[in-house]
Design a protein around this motif. Structure first.
Motif, short mmCIF file in Angstrom:
data_model
loop_
_atom_site.label_atom_id
_atom_site.label_comp_id
_atom_site.label_asym_id
_atom_site.label_seq_id
_atom_site.Cartn_x
_atom_site.Cartn_y
_atom_site.Cartn_z
N LEU A 1 0.73 -1.94 -0.06
CA LEU A 1 0.12 0.13 -0.29
C LEU A 1 0.80 0.96 0.20
O LEU A 1 0.19 2.33 -0.64
N GLU A 2 1.84 0.88 0.58
CA GLU A 2 3.14 2.52 0.46
C GLU A 2 3.16 2.91 -1.28
O GLU A 2 3.77 3.65 -0.70
N VAL A 3 3.96 1.61 -1.67
CA VAL A 3 4.45 1.65 -2.53
C VAL A 3 3.78 2.43 -3.34
O VAL A 3 3.57 3.13 -4.80
N ALA A 4 1.87 1.93 -2.97
CA ALA A 4 0.91 2.62 -4.04
C ALA A 4 0.53 3.91 -3.53
O ALA A 4 -0.51 4.60 -3.79
N HIS A 5 0.85 4.04 -2.22
CA HIS A 5 1.18 6.03 -2.17
C HIS A 5 0.02 6.02 -1.35
O HIS A 5 -1.17 6.69 -1.64
N CYS A 6 -0.90 5.15 -0.44
CA CYS A 6 -1.71 4.75 0.19
C CYS A 6 -1.58 5.99 1.46
O CYS A 6 -1.27 5.73 1.92
N ASP A 7 -2.62 6.79 1.66
CA ASP A 7 -2.02 8.53 2.00
C ASP A 7 -2.70 7.53 3.71
O ASP A 7 -1.72 7.90 4.41
N GLU A 8 -3.41 6.52 3.99
CA GLU A 8 -3.38 5.88 6.12
C GLU A 8 -4.51 5.04 5.60
O GLU A 8 -4.47 4.12 5.03
#
Length: 295
Positions: A154-161
């Protein structure tokens, strides 16, 4: 209830849902909630309570819950004006029906509408997030995970939270076992009752570039809040990264540009900085983490 009335109610509901599908194309800056949980009504109630300025007509629900459940749910006056799409949110066409390209926020719940394994639930969440970011880079994204090992995707996908509900639960149990009462403190800080607890507040523009000390005194003296930290790079990650990238390339010194680009690469969305010290300088796109009572 009389069979005649039940039949007519179902016909009315089907016509209403068809009308909603057409109206959704005109929605803008709305909030999409994907997935279903066994305590779905309590989740939605909590969202409405936490977002008192949110109009139910600006909420779009997408899930594959049973027709019987959703008919009963949508018949409740509290939820009647919400928009609902019965479908699988992992499907791009379903997201497009919800007008994802014009939406302001999306929350992806750990979906319990089918007999998925925990790995399948988290995998579907990650795949949906990738699709969402492809369709709308400017949308603010939140997603619930069951297993922390999926967080990096999710961090790679740039999920904000990223919401690690099982991990939060585990840590609460660990703290409770110490016998210090810290679990009560945490619950009180997160509680919305009496509007007391942790509040994330916008910082006046005049304090950007100023010290944490001056901001601390401002919130204490002017607002009656205790400033405990900062939430840096707040808002949509794509916009924060784009701005940081443009800023990084302005320096005429090549070595500085390389150094700045490395900082951009390591940029973390909604990065919490707790008790940074009174001399800490307030950065652009920061919000205040405070403890207090809303008016």
């Amino acid at each position: 209830m009389n069979t005649y009335y039940i039949s007519n109610y179902n016909i009315f509901l089907q016509k209403f849902l068809k009308l909603i599908k057409k109206i959704l194309h005109f929605l803008k800056n709305h909030f999409i909630i994907c997935g279903w949980k066994t305590d779905f009504d309590r989740v939605i109630d909590g969202i409405l309570e936490a977002n008192s300025d949110l109009d139910p007509t600006d909420i779009v629900l997408i899930n594959n819950a049973s027709n019987e459940y959703m008919e009963l749910f949508m018949s409740n006056p509290k939820y009647r004006m919400m928009n609902y799409i019965h479908g699988d949110y992992i499907d791009e066409s379903v997201l497009l029906r919800a007008n994802i390209k014009q939406a302001a926020k999306i929350l992806i719940l750990a979906d319990q509408s089918s007999s998925y394994s925990e790995m399948e639930i988290d995998s579907r969440t990650v795949m949906t997030m990738l699709t969402v970011k492809k369709l709308n880079k400017n949308i603010y994204t939140s997603a619930e995970l069951l297993d922390e090992k999926f967080k990096k995707y999710l961090e790679v996908a740039h999920c904000d939270e990223v919401l690690l509900t099982k991990e939060y639960e585990r840590k609460l149990i660990m703290n409770a076992s110490s016998g210090t009462g810290v679990s009560h403190v945490i619950m009180d800080l997160l509680s919305l009752e009496n509007k007391k607890g942790i509040l994330i507040i916008d910082i006046p523009e005049s304090f950007i570039g100023d010290s944490f000390r001056n901001l601390f005194n401002y919130f204490l003296n002017e607002k009656g809040f205790i400033l405990i930290g900062l939430l840096e790079n707040s808002g949509n990650f794509f916009l924060r990264r784009k701005e940081a990238l443009n800023e990084a390339q302005k320096n005429p010194d090549i070595s500085k540009i390389v150094e700045n680009l490395k900082k951009v690469k390591d940029l973390k969305a909604n990065d919490s900085v707790l008790i940074p010290g009174f001399d800490y300088i307030i950065k652009k796109h920061s919000r205040a983490i405070t403890v207090g009572q809303q008016s």
